[in-house]
Design an enzyme around this catalytic site. Structure first.
Site, short mmCIF file in Angstrom:
data_model
loop_
_atom_site.label_atom_id
_atom_site.label_comp_id
_atom_site.label_asym_id
_atom_site.label_seq_id
_atom_site.Cartn_x
_atom_site.Cartn_y
_atom_site.Cartn_z
N GLU A 115 -3.12 0.37 -1.28
CA GLU A 115 -2.42 1.03 -0.17
C GLU A 115 -2.81 0.50 1.20
O GLU A 115 -2.34 1.00 2.21
CB GLU A 115 -2.66 2.54 -0.13
CG GLU A 115 -2.43 3.32 -1.38
CD GLU A 115 -2.77 4.80 -1.21
OE1 GLU A 115 -3.25 5.20 -0.12
OE2 GLU A 115 -2.56 5.55 -2.17
N GLU A 140 0.13 -2.03 -0.27
CA GLU A 140 1.11 -2.18 -1.34
C GLU A 140 1.09 -0.96 -2.25
O GLU A 140 0.09 -0.26 -2.35
CB GLU A 140 0.85 -3.44 -2.16
CG GLU A 140 -0.61 -3.75 -2.47
CD GLU A 140 -1.33 -2.74 -3.31
OE1 GLU A 140 -0.72 -2.20 -4.26
OE2 GLU A 140 -2.50 -2.46 -3.04
#
Length: 347
Positions: A313, A172
């Protein structure tokens, strides 16, 4: 019935038990490999074969901005979300490096950056809106927007399934998304926001009480009681995308490796919406973000690492893939006592 309420694919408990029995025949004391043994036997249960495989990895990074960033809950401007989406696609981010190392399938799904992103072969443009609304003032999303974000997560799960992947990692990116994740966890777990909030991308300690108060006020404002309502009022496009991807993968029989705090908050909501997905979720690491330990405890999760990572991430999960691959290699390639001619323990 909405698609996300459908049951997950059957988990093969009988095969997991067979794999556990096979572990006892390998040339080592029982349990000597710790959690690596459980990783291998659980993957066997997922795949329905005593000797699982773990070569084809699929990584999908969901991006979206948050209206609550306007309240000063992040040290970075919202432009960073768009800039990092470009960085992911161009190969310069941590997760990009790790994806190359793993030879993983890699994509970035833009669900709602404030600024438009130029077309790129690795970016899927699924922009629902230029960021969510400010959750401290109004619901972050409409129900239609929530359904769209969940569906984009399902679409990512479908792409992973089509590529015959053996493990899905969802990452994300979204400035202010630790505020959203903390709000979701606080609302669902009925915990004080102050017990969950952390610095995120670098918020100074003196501003944490302000961040916690914004969350408490938002929870009181919306009074959302169901996981779906909480996700609509307090979530983010990228968090809802992860929820949809986790549920979709479990329904298709694709194991999921959950990353850090934001991803675990998404897993918490996904499991609340559809408890049947639980066997399909593996947890990679415990991040340095304060609320993560509490979310993992609520999930009864046993992460494989704790090395102080807090980047997001999907990076922590990508690091853990090599551990999981080691677990599979040990399970499949170690000699049994009989093969090696080694005496077993006396009863």
């Amino acid at each position: 019935m909405a698609w996300y309420l459908n049951n997950a694919a059957p988990f093969h408990s009988d095969v997991e038990q067979q794999a556990q029995q096979y572990q006892l025949t390998l040339t080592k004391p029982p349990g000597a490999l710790g959690q690596l043994e459980q990783v291998a036997t659980r993957l066997a249960g997922c795949q329905g074969q005593v000797h699982p495989e773990l070569n084809n990895i699929f990584i999908s990074i969901f991006a979206g901005d948050h209206g609550v960033a306007n309240q000063g809950v992040s040290a970075f401007p919202q432009a960073v979300t768009t800039e990092m989406v470009k960085n992911f696609a161009q190969g310069g981010a941590a997760i990009s490096v790790l994806a190359r190392q793993l030879k993983a399938q890699f994509e970035v799904v833009n669900l709602g950056t404030v600024f438009e992103v130029a077309p790129h072969t690795q970016i899927i443009n699924a922009r629902i809106a230029p960021g969510t609304q400010d959750l401290s003032q109004v619901p972050a999303m409409t129900r239609e927007q929530l359904e769209e974000a969940l569906a984009e997560g399902l679409a990512a799960a479908n792409r992973a399934k089509d590529m015959a992947c053996e493990l899905f990692i969802g990452g994300e990116m979204g400035i202010a998304n630790t505020t959203s994740a903390s709000a979701l966890a606080a609302a669902y777990l009925k915990m004080p926001a102050a017990d969950l909030v952390g610095p995120g991308t670098g918020l100074t300690e003196d501003k944490l009480p302000m961040k916690a108060q914004i969350i408490e006020d938002a929870i009181a404002l919306h009074n959302a009681q169901t996981p779906l309502d909480q996700l609509q009022c307090l979530g983010g496009f990228e968090i809802a995308g992860l929820v949809g991807a986790y549920i979709g993968c479990a329904q298709m029989g694709v194991p999921v490796l959950v990353d850090g705090f934001i991803s675990s908050a998404a897993a918490l909501m996904a499991q609340a919406i559809n408890p049947s997905i639980s066997p399909w979720l593996f947890y990679s690491h415990q991040s340095h973000e304060p609320g993560h330990q509490k979310v993992l405890a609520a999930l009864n999760a046993q992460p494989l690492l704790n090395i102080g990572m807090r980047l997001g991430e999907g990076s922590g999960a990508a690091v853990v893939v090599s551990l999981m691959q080691s677990a599979v290699a040990l399970h499949n390639q170690m000699a049994t006592f009989s093969q090696a001619g080694v005496s077993e323990a006396e009863e």
